[in-house]
Design a protein around this motif. Sequence first.
Motif, PDB file in Angstrom:
ATOM      1  N   THR A   2     -70.220 -44.119  26.820  1.00 42.75           N
ATOM      2  CA  THR A   2     -70.066 -45.086  25.749  1.00 42.75           C
ATOM      3  C   THR A   2     -71.049 -44.775  24.638  1.00 42.75           C
ATOM      4  OG1 THR A   2     -69.390 -46.779  27.333  1.00 42.75           O
ATOM      5  CG2 THR A   2     -70.106 -47.516  25.157  1.00 42.75           C
ATOM      6  N   ILE A   3     -70.564 -44.736  23.408  1.00 41.87           N
ATOM      7  CA  ILE A   3     -71.412 -44.446  22.269  1.00 41.87           C
ATOM      8  C   ILE A   3     -71.832 -45.755  21.629  1.00 41.87           C
ATOM      9  CG2 ILE A   3     -71.545 -43.271  20.046  1.00 41.87           C
ATOM     10  CD1 ILE A   3     -69.454 -41.333  21.031  1.00 41.87           C
ATOM     11  N   ASP A   4     -73.134 -45.932  21.455  1.00 38.13           N
ATOM     12  CA  ASP A   4     -73.660 -47.140  20.861  1.00 38.13           C
ATOM     13  C   ASP A   4     -73.242 -47.228  19.403  1.00 38.13           C
ATOM     14  OD1 ASP A   4     -76.297 -48.349  19.302  1.00 38.13           O
ATOM     15  OD2 ASP A   4     -75.786 -49.405  21.155  1.00 38.13           O
ATOM     16  N   ALA A   5     -72.995 -48.453  18.932  1.00 33.77           N
ATOM     17  CA  ALA A   5     -72.576 -48.650  17.548  1.00 33.77           C
ATOM     18  C   ALA A   5     -73.603 -48.096  16.572  1.00 33.77           C
ATOM     19  CB  ALA A   5     -72.345 -50.136  17.284  1.00 33.77           C
ATOM     20  N   PHE A   6     -74.888 -48.205  16.909  1.00 31.74           N
ATOM     21  CA  PHE A   6     -75.922 -47.701  16.006  1.00 31.74           C
ATOM     22  C   PHE A   6     -75.796 -46.205  15.804  1.00 31.74           C
ATOM     23  CE2 PHE A   6     -79.969 -45.895  14.866  1.00 31.74           C
ATOM     24  CZ  PHE A   6     -80.382 -46.712  13.827  1.00 31.74           C
ATOM     25  N   GLN A   7     -75.453 -45.474  16.869  1.00 32.12           N
ATOM     26  CA  GLN A   7     -75.294 -44.027  16.740  1.00 32.12           C
ATOM     27  C   GLN A   7     -74.189 -43.685  15.755  1.00 32.12           C
ATOM     28  OE1 GLN A   7     -74.743 -43.353  21.045  1.00 32.12           O
ATOM     29  NE2 GLN A   7     -76.494 -41.963  20.919  1.00 32.12           N
ATOM     30  N   LEU A   8     -73.171 -44.515  15.713  1.00 33.96           N
ATOM     31  CA  LEU A   8     -72.039 -44.234  14.828  1.00 33.96           C
ATOM     32  C   LEU A   8     -72.318 -44.690  13.401  1.00 33.96           C
ATOM     33  CD1 LEU A   8     -69.009 -45.275  17.066  1.00 33.96           C
ATOM     34  CD2 LEU A   8     -70.004 -42.996  16.774  1.00 33.96           C
ATOM     35  N   TYR A   9     -72.854 -45.899  13.251  1.00 31.72           N
ATOM     36  CA  TYR A   9     -72.909 -46.542  11.941  1.00 31.72           C
ATOM     37  C   TYR A   9     -74.324 -46.779  11.400  1.00 31.72           C
ATOM     38  CZ  TYR A   9     -68.093 -47.654  13.258  1.00 31.72           C
ATOM     39  OH  TYR A   9     -66.777 -47.579  13.659  1.00 31.72           O
ATOM     40  N   GLY A  10     -75.353 -46.478  12.185  1.00 31.29           N
ATOM     41  CA  GLY A  10     -76.706 -46.781  11.739  1.00 31.29           C
ATOM     42  C   GLY A  10     -77.024 -48.258  11.754  1.00 31.29           C
ATOM     43  N   THR A  11     -76.177 -49.042  12.362  1.00 22.65           N
ATOM     44  CA  THR A  11     -76.373 -50.483  12.496  1.00 22.65           C
ATOM     45  C   THR A  11     -75.632 -50.945  13.749  1.00 22.65           C
ATOM     46  OG1 THR A  11     -75.947 -52.662  11.518  1.00 22.65           O
ATOM     47  CG2 THR A  11     -74.403 -50.915  10.972  1.00 22.65           C
ATOM     48  N   HIS A  12     -76.139 -51.991  14.367  1.00 21.68           N
ATOM     49  CA  HIS A  12     -75.449 -52.547  15.530  1.00 21.68           C
ATOM     50  C   HIS A  12     -74.329 -53.491  15.123  1.00 21.68           C
ATOM     51  CE1 HIS A  12     -78.172 -50.766  18.460  1.00 21.68           C
ATOM     52  NE2 HIS A  12     -79.187 -51.162  17.719  1.00 21.68           N
ATOM     53  N   ALA A  13     -74.255 -53.820  13.841  1.00 21.09           N
ATOM     54  CA  ALA A  13     -73.211 -54.719  13.355  1.00 21.09           C
ATOM     55  C   ALA A  13     -71.882 -53.982  13.246  1.00 21.09           C
ATOM     56  CB  ALA A  13     -73.597 -55.294  11.995  1.00 21.09           C
ATOM     57  N   LEU A  14     -70.860 -54.534  13.842  1.00 19.44           N
ATOM     58  CA  LEU A  14     -69.516 -53.960  13.775  1.00 19.44           C
ATOM     59  C   LEU A  14     -68.644 -54.810  12.859  1.00 19.44           C
ATOM     60  CD1 LEU A  14     -68.892 -53.073  17.534  1.00 19.44           C
ATOM     61  CD2 LEU A  14     -69.379 -51.481  15.670  1.00 19.44           C
ATOM     62  N   GLN A  15     -67.709 -54.161  12.204  1.00 17.47           N
ATOM     63  CA  GLN A  15     -66.751 -54.903  11.404  1.00 17.47           C
ATOM     64  C   GLN A  15     -65.790 -55.658  12.325  1.00 17.47           C
ATOM     65  OE1 GLN A  15     -66.352 -52.260   7.366  1.00 17.47           O
ATOM     66  NE2 GLN A  15     -64.907 -51.874   8.979  1.00 17.47           N
ATOM     67  N   THR A  16     -65.384 -56.837  11.891  1.00 17.23           N
ATOM     68  CA  THR A  16     -64.393 -57.589  12.657  1.00 17.23           C
ATOM     69  C   THR A  16     -63.056 -56.872  12.572  1.00 17.23           C
ATOM     70  OG1 THR A  16     -65.524 -59.659  12.120  1.00 17.23           O
ATOM     71  CG2 THR A  16     -63.244 -59.808  12.895  1.00 17.23           C
ATOM     72  N   PRO A  17     -62.428 -56.569  13.708  1.00 11.27           N
ATOM     73  CA  PRO A  17     -61.138 -55.877  13.653  1.00 11.27           C
ATOM     74  C   PRO A  17     -60.109 -56.693  12.891  1.00 11.27           C
ATOM     75  CG  PRO A  17     -62.025 -55.891  15.891  1.00 11.27           C
ATOM     76  CD  PRO A  17     -62.866 -56.830  15.086  1.00 11.27           C
ATOM     77  N   PRO A  18     -59.207 -56.053  12.160  1.00  8.92           N
ATOM     78  CA  PRO A  18     -58.181 -56.802  11.433  1.00  8.92           C
ATOM     79  C   PRO A  18     -57.170 -57.416  12.385  1.00  8.92           C
ATOM     80  CG  PRO A  18     -57.760 -54.445  11.277  1.00  8.92           C
ATOM     81  CD  PRO A  18     -59.084 -54.596  11.954  1.00  8.92           C
ATOM     82  N   VAL A  19     -56.459 -58.410  11.882  1.00  8.42           N
ATOM     83  CA  VAL A  19     -55.366 -59.041  12.631  1.00  8.42           C
ATOM     84  C   VAL A  19     -54.060 -58.424  12.155  1.00  8.42           C
ATOM     85  CG1 VAL A  19     -54.161 -61.205  13.094  1.00  8.42           C
ATOM     86  CG2 VAL A  19     -56.666 -61.199  12.853  1.00  8.42           C
ATOM     87  N   ARG A  20     -53.295 -57.873  13.090  1.00  5.00           N
ATOM     88  CA  ARG A  20     -52.030 -57.245  12.744  1.00  5.00           C
ATOM     89  C   ARG A  20     -50.944 -58.322  12.615  1.00  5.00           C
ATOM     90  NH1 ARG A  20     -50.034 -52.145  13.260  1.00  5.00           N
ATOM     91  NH2 ARG A  20     -52.073 -51.673  12.341  1.00  5.00           N
ATOM     92  N   LEU A  21     -50.291 -58.362  11.460  1.00  3.18           N
ATOM     93  CA  LEU A  21     -49.198 -59.292  11.182  1.00  3.18           C
ATOM     94  C   LEU A  21     -47.909 -58.496  11.030  1.00  3.18           C
ATOM     95  CD1 LEU A  21     -51.045 -61.357   8.408  1.00  3.18           C
ATOM     96  CD2 LEU A  21     -50.803 -61.988  10.822  1.00  3.18           C
ATOM     97  N   THR A  22     -46.787 -59.074  11.500  1.00  3.88           N
ATOM     98  CA  THR A  22     -45.512 -58.375  11.419  1.00  3.88           C
ATOM     99  C   THR A  22     -44.420 -59.326  10.934  1.00  3.88           C
ATOM    100  OG1 THR A  22     -44.955 -58.848  13.731  1.00  3.88           O
ATOM    101  CG2 THR A  22     -46.138 -56.796  13.294  1.00  3.88           C
ATOM    102  N   ALA A  23     -43.496 -58.745  10.161  1.00  5.99           N
ATOM    103  CA  ALA A  23     -42.291 -59.464   9.730  1.00  5.99           C
ATOM    104  C   ALA A  23     -41.180 -58.431   9.653  1.00  5.99           C
ATOM    105  CB  ALA A  23     -42.505 -60.134   8.385  1.00  5.99           C
ATOM    106  N   GLY A  24     -40.456 -58.251  10.762  1.00 10.05           N
ATOM    107  CA  GLY A  24     -39.447 -57.208  10.817  1.00 10.05           C
ATOM    108  C   GLY A  24     -40.093 -55.839  10.729  1.00 10.05           C
TER     109      GLY A  24
END
Length: 614
Positions: A2-24
């Motif tokens: 497992t890769i720590d978020a800090f290693q990837l982004y320089g911060t432990h804060a992650l963006q909130t994943p988007p909500v996928r919406l569908t209409a057809g």
Amino acid sequence: MTIDAFQLYGTHALQTPPVRLTAGKLTIDLANGNLRTIRYDGVEVLRAISYLVRDRDWGTYSPDITDLKIEQDVDRFEVSYRARCEGADGTSLVVDVRIAGYQGRLDFEAEAVSETGFETNRCGFCILHPIVGVAGSAAMVEHVDGRTVETRFPDVIEPWQPFKDMRAITHEVLPGVAAECRMEGDTFEMEDQRNWSDASYKTYVRPLALPWPYQIFANQPVQQKTSLVIRNTRHSAERRDARSTGVVRLELGTRTGAMPDIGVVITPDEADTTLSARSLLSAIAPRELLFHFDPDAGHGAEALQKFAAIAAAHRCRSTLEIALACKASPASEAAEIARQMQLARFEPDAILISPSVDRQSTPPGSKWPDCPPLEEIYAAARAAFPGIRIGGGMLSYFTELNRKRVPANEIDFISHCTNPIVHAADDLSVMQTLEALPFITRSVRAIYGDKPYRIGPSTIPMRQNPYGSRTMDNPSGGRIPMANRDPRHNGRFAAAFALGYTIRVLDAGLECLTLSALTGPFGLIAGPDEPTEQGGWRPLFNTVRGLSALAGASWQECVSSSPSEVLSFVARDATGAKIFIVNLTSEERRIDSGALDKEVRLAPFATAVLPLAD
């Protein structure tokens, strides 16, 4: 592992994943109240529809979102929420939003009200069209007076707005599938956001020719609406095969060239720490040192003496980047700098000179600031620095170079920078800016032909803001547009971004590419309060060192089946042929290629250097 978020982004804060919406066949990602990656039948129709509020320095507010409601049915969805922006001097703005998606239709409505009055440079919708597959293609523009015009999206980057007084724009998404985007509530216009390395054409509210900042008056609602309508005339039996194997395929291409030299920028503020870290500078072995000199910032003989010491310690080519004050005659100012250089015994190989005032952008409809003719400035430089190459262009971004094109016959090389967080700073938007780089370099070549060409310093953090009075402080380490520090510079994200950047500009035939400083917030070495996974080295260190070692080597293109996810090229030097691969995403990617003897799995934002298969 497992890769720590800090290693990837320089911060432990992650963006909130988007909500996928569908209409057809319509799919949309809801992120922070705005819409991203709007697709129809798997094809991106719009990159985003956002309701944005900007301050007087063009900084974007991050509103507090409350009362969020999402209803998702089989073939429709509805979203509503309230957003609150807190402005200066106790002012505030509240925006009520409703978003609805149906079969082939999307509506985004907003009403903004301020009880206090509210100052803003822009308040309303921004609609982003993608550039890949759209640039140069046909469009139908409806104007506010009802006229319709058949036109095309710009191919070479337009310095000014290609479309004004807009009410709607329609383009073909797929054969037989058209998308109309209609804007109500104000007058809209489009700018070519590739100027800023954004991977989009942006249609925005309120023409730039109107005064800004402006006031939203107390208790006077501002209503706007954006609608996307998909018209599908294809036969009902026709379907796209959107299935994916999950493997990114790399194939050797035909384009070749020589790798650029890699530079490192050094400012007077970082000169002492750079000199102290000269052993690491030798380990990186850049071919070019770019010394920044700004008399308006108090730079003088002491800075030049330090530059001379660094140049003596690391013997490579050097360029002095001068922001000429132009408060007196260019000839007298250039002569004074030359005198100080002589006293400091600093002898750079080139001078890159530009008026200090040209670092501030002049938007459409604004008055250009007073400035001596560029021909006079270049003539003054040639007189003050005889026998030295003289470069011109912009110390800011391609935007400014495109709007104020310098006389090519007066200079020996052309230069500009880019920055990926001018308009947006989320992870996806930053990586997407890489798509715009080939359009920028091709546009420079269309203007300046085969003139020697340099880019940089180009980093994720912004070193100066051409669009406001300051860069944005970022003490909490967030993802903030126009910030002078960015946490991702400390992580693998920056290393992946830098290698992706290099691959995207290979075709330009650059003589030099500068992607970092050695120390400081733009540096390869972290400060004492910035822990990294390699002690004092940021992950970007190894990327820049590896690229520097390739200077002058031959490269061959490697075509990716998914260039938004994985980029690659082949380099050949005295040590043999190697394939360089970078994963631009936050997830592991499987990669297959005829240039490899096996399938490769690449971790998030990871880079790999592998021997070329026989």
